[in-house]
Design a protein around this motif. Structure first.
Motif, PDB file in Angstrom:
ATOM      1  N   LEU A  44       0.805  -1.218   0.000  1.00 35.80           N
ATOM      2  CA  LEU A  44       0.000   0.000   0.000  1.00 35.80           C
ATOM      3  C   LEU A  44       0.840   1.271   0.000  1.00 35.80           C
ATOM      4  N   PHE A  45       1.962   1.251   0.714  1.00 32.61           N
ATOM      5  CA  PHE A  45       2.741   2.479   0.903  1.00 32.61           C
ATOM      6  C   PHE A  45       4.045   2.513   0.107  1.00 32.61           C
ATOM      7  N   PHE A  46       4.636   1.355  -0.168  1.00 28.56           N
ATOM      8  CA  PHE A  46       5.999   1.333  -0.695  1.00 28.56           C
ATOM      9  C   PHE A  46       6.128   0.544  -1.996  1.00 28.56           C
ATOM     10  N   ALA A  47       5.045   0.414  -2.732  1.00 26.19           N
ATOM     11  CA  ALA A  47       5.056  -0.440  -3.926  1.00 26.19           C
ATOM     12  C   ALA A  47       6.110  -0.011  -4.944  1.00 26.19           C
ATOM     13  N   ASN A  48       6.374   1.258  -5.045  1.00 22.38           N
ATOM     14  CA  ASN A  48       7.322   1.760  -6.048  1.00 22.38           C
ATOM     15  C   ASN A  48       8.578   2.337  -5.413  1.00 22.38           C
ATOM     16  N   SER A  49       8.963   1.793  -4.266  1.00 21.94           N
ATOM     17  CA  SER A  49      10.155   2.311  -3.590  1.00 21.94           C
ATOM     18  C   SER A  49      10.970   1.162  -3.024  1.00 21.94           C
ATOM     19  N   THR A  50      12.090   1.504  -2.416  1.00 20.32           N
ATOM     20  CA  THR A  50      12.954   0.509  -1.774  1.00 20.32           C
ATOM     21  C   THR A  50      12.744   0.491  -0.259  1.00 20.32           C
ATOM     22  N   TRP A  51      11.703   1.151   0.212  1.00 11.73           N
ATOM     23  CA  TRP A  51      11.375   1.133   1.632  1.00 11.73           C
ATOM     24  C   TRP A  51      10.579  -0.126   1.962  1.00 11.73           C
ATOM     25  N   ARG A  52      10.782  -0.661   3.180  1.00 13.55           N
ATOM     26  CA  ARG A  52      10.029  -1.802   3.667  1.00 13.55           C
ATOM     27  C   ARG A  52       9.677  -1.567   5.144  1.00 13.55           C
ATOM     28  N   SER A  53       8.482  -2.005   5.535  1.00 15.67           N
ATOM     29  CA  SER A  53       8.011  -1.759   6.894  1.00 15.67           C
ATOM     30  C   SER A  53       8.700  -2.667   7.905  1.00 15.67           C
ATOM     31  N   ASN A  54       8.870  -2.135   9.109  1.00 19.48           N
ATOM     32  CA  ASN A  54       9.422  -2.882  10.230  1.00 19.48           C
ATOM     33  C   ASN A  54       8.322  -3.056  11.283  1.00 19.48           C
ATOM     34  N   PHE A  55       7.912  -1.945  11.942  1.00 19.54           N
ATOM     35  CA  PHE A  55       6.817  -2.017  12.907  1.00 19.54           C
ATOM     36  C   PHE A  55       6.069  -0.692  12.912  1.00 19.54           C
ATOM     37  N   LEU A  56       4.956  -0.649  13.640  1.00 19.16           N
ATOM     38  CA  LEU A  56       4.098   0.532  13.698  1.00 19.16           C
ATOM     39  C   LEU A  56       4.114   1.120  15.106  1.00 19.16           C
ATOM     40  N   ILE A  57       3.932   2.432  15.191  1.00 14.59           N
ATOM     41  CA  ILE A  57       3.791   3.095  16.486  1.00 14.59           C
ATOM     42  C   ILE A  57       2.631   4.077  16.396  1.00 14.59           C
ATOM     43  N   ASN A  58       1.574   3.836  17.178  1.00 10.36           N
ATOM     44  CA  ASN A  58       0.541   4.842  17.321  1.00 10.36           C
ATOM     45  C   ASN A  58       1.083   5.960  18.200  1.00 10.36           C
ATOM     46  N   LEU A  59       0.848   7.193  17.786  1.00 10.40           N
ATOM     47  CA  LEU A  59       1.359   8.361  18.500  1.00 10.40           C
ATOM     48  C   LEU A  59       0.205   9.285  18.880  1.00 10.40           C
ATOM     49  N   GLY A  60       0.325   9.907  20.030  1.00  8.47           N
ATOM     50  CA  GLY A  60      -0.683  10.872  20.444  1.00  8.47           C
ATOM     51  C   GLY A  60      -0.539  11.188  21.913  1.00  8.47           C
ATOM     52  N   TYR A  61      -1.655  11.597  22.494  1.00 14.28           N
ATOM     53  CA  TYR A  61      -1.704  11.935  23.914  1.00 14.28           C
ATOM     54  C   TYR A  61      -2.599  10.881  24.564  1.00 14.28           C
ATOM     55  N   GLY A  62      -1.976   9.945  25.243  1.00 16.89           N
ATOM     56  CA  GLY A  62      -2.652   8.737  25.692  1.00 16.89           C
ATOM     57  C   GLY A  62      -3.648   8.956  26.806  1.00 16.89           C
ATOM     58  N   THR A  63      -4.603   8.037  26.895  1.00 18.16           N
ATOM     59  CA  THR A  63      -5.546   7.977  28.006  1.00 18.16           C
ATOM     60  C   THR A  63      -5.244   6.713  28.815  1.00 18.16           C
ATOM     61  N   ASP A  64      -5.930   6.574  29.943  1.00 12.54           N
ATOM     62  CA  ASP A  64      -5.743   5.378  30.775  1.00 12.54           C
ATOM     63  C   ASP A  64      -6.608   4.213  30.313  1.00 12.54           C
ATOM     64  N   GLU A  65      -7.431   4.426  29.283  1.00 15.90           N
ATOM     65  CA  GLU A  65      -8.349   3.384  28.836  1.00 15.90           C
ATOM     66  C   GLU A  65      -7.579   2.129  28.399  1.00 15.90           C
ATOM     67  N   GLY A  66      -7.994   1.010  28.943  1.00 11.08           N
ATOM     68  CA  GLY A  66      -7.419  -0.270  28.551  1.00 11.08           C
ATOM     69  C   GLY A  66      -6.085  -0.599  29.194  1.00 11.08           C
ATOM     70  N   LEU A  67      -5.541   0.320  30.009  1.00 12.53           N
ATOM     71  CA  LEU A  67      -4.240   0.058  30.632  1.00 12.53           C
ATOM     72  C   LEU A  67      -4.410  -0.814  31.875  1.00 12.53           C
ATOM     73  N   ARG A  68      -3.637  -1.853  31.955  1.00 10.97           N
ATOM     74  CA  ARG A  68      -3.586  -2.677  33.154  1.00 10.97           C
ATOM     75  C   ARG A  68      -2.434  -2.179  34.024  1.00 10.97           C
ATOM     76  N   PRO A  69      -2.403  -2.581  35.299  1.00 12.38           N
ATOM     77  CA  PRO A  69      -1.227  -2.254  36.109  1.00 12.38           C
ATOM     78  C   PRO A  69       0.038  -2.774  35.426  1.00 12.38           C
ATOM     79  N   ARG A  70       1.129  -2.036  35.575  1.00 15.45           N
ATOM     80  CA  ARG A  70       2.374  -2.445  34.926  1.00 15.45           C
ATOM     81  C   ARG A  70       2.770  -3.848  35.365  1.00 15.45           C
ATOM     82  N   ALA A  71       3.059  -4.692  34.412  1.00 14.01           N
ATOM     83  CA  ALA A  71       3.462  -6.064  34.714  1.00 14.01           C
ATOM     84  C   ALA A  71       4.912  -6.101  35.188  1.00 14.01           C
ATOM     85  N   ASP A  72       5.266  -7.189  35.843  1.00 13.66           N
ATOM     86  CA  ASP A  72       6.630  -7.356  36.338  1.00 13.66           C
ATOM     87  C   ASP A  72       7.620  -7.436  35.178  1.00 13.66           C
ATOM     88  N   ARG A  73       8.867  -7.205  35.496  1.00 10.10           N
ATOM     89  CA  ARG A  73       9.970  -7.398  34.577  1.00 10.10           C
ATOM     90  C   ARG A  73      10.937  -8.406  35.199  1.00 10.10           C
TER      91      ARG A  73
END
Length: 197
Positions: free
Chosen positions: A158-187
């Motif tokens: 869709l985006f790179f059909a005529n180029s040498t670019w290839r997708s890696n990953f996506l990042i949604n950007l904005g000003y976040g809300t707490d909706e859907g956030l669980r307590p931070r999981a352990d590391r």
């Protein structure tokens, strides 16, 4: 022992979360430019800088992204004012005269690399830049929702059909809300995840 700045560690790591949903507040183009200016300083092998970014903010571009998403990522992406496609340029070496003058004659060595080694090189270095991009976004006051639940081949079509670019990953950007956030999981602890050799 040097102690990191607690304000910065809070902003970048401790209070920062991977946001699922975002407010309706728009992101100024100047902010996106500021994020890129910082992210562009990320280290890469010989300053090759293979990362490329599409800031999808128009309705048309965002619908194209949604077409390629796993179902669980659709509403998250609809709520974000911008989705960044973190990509890489398979012909990054064309820019060596600017980025790495000492390697300006080395483009043929990249072209001659075995395909698996070349793909690892490009993906590794663009992923380093993508990680720094998220830190830069947080420093500029944005929240991030990184995603891998999408069809890379469809994004590329869709985006790179005529180029040498290839997708890696996506990042949604904005000003976040707490909706859907669980307590931070352990590391994992240092002892579980690290070896002092």
């Amino acid at each position: 022992m040097n102690q990191p700045d607690p304000e910065l560690t809070g902003l970048i790591f401790e209070q920062a979360r991977s946001c699922k949903f975002f407010s309706k507040r728009k992101i100024d183009e100047s902010t996106l430019r500021q994020v890129y200016a910082l992210a562009s300083l990320a280290p890469t092998s010989n300053n090759t800088c293979p990362m490329r970014i599409v800031f999808a903010q128009s309705a048309a571009a965002r619908e194209m992204i949604i077409e390629a998403l796993a179902p669980g990522n659709v509403e998250k992406t609809r709520s974000a004012p911008v989705t960044a496609i973190i990509a890489h340029d398979l012909e990054f070496y064309r820019h060596l005269p600017l980025l790495a003058p000492h390697m300006a004659e080395s483009s043929s060595s990249f072209e001659a690399m075995p395909d698996d080694a070349f793909q690892q090189f490009v993906l590794r270095n663009s992923s380093i830049q993508g990680g720094i991009f998220m830190i830069a976004a947080r420093l500029c006051g944005l929240d991030c929702g990184p995603m891998s639940g999408f069809r890379n081949a469809r994004i590329d079509e869709l985006f790179f059909a005529n180029s040498t670019w290839r997708s890696n990953f996506l990042i949604n950007l904005g000003y976040g809300t707490d909706e859907g956030l669980r307590p931070r999981a352990d590391r994992l602890s240092f002892d579980d995840a690290c070896i002092l050799a």
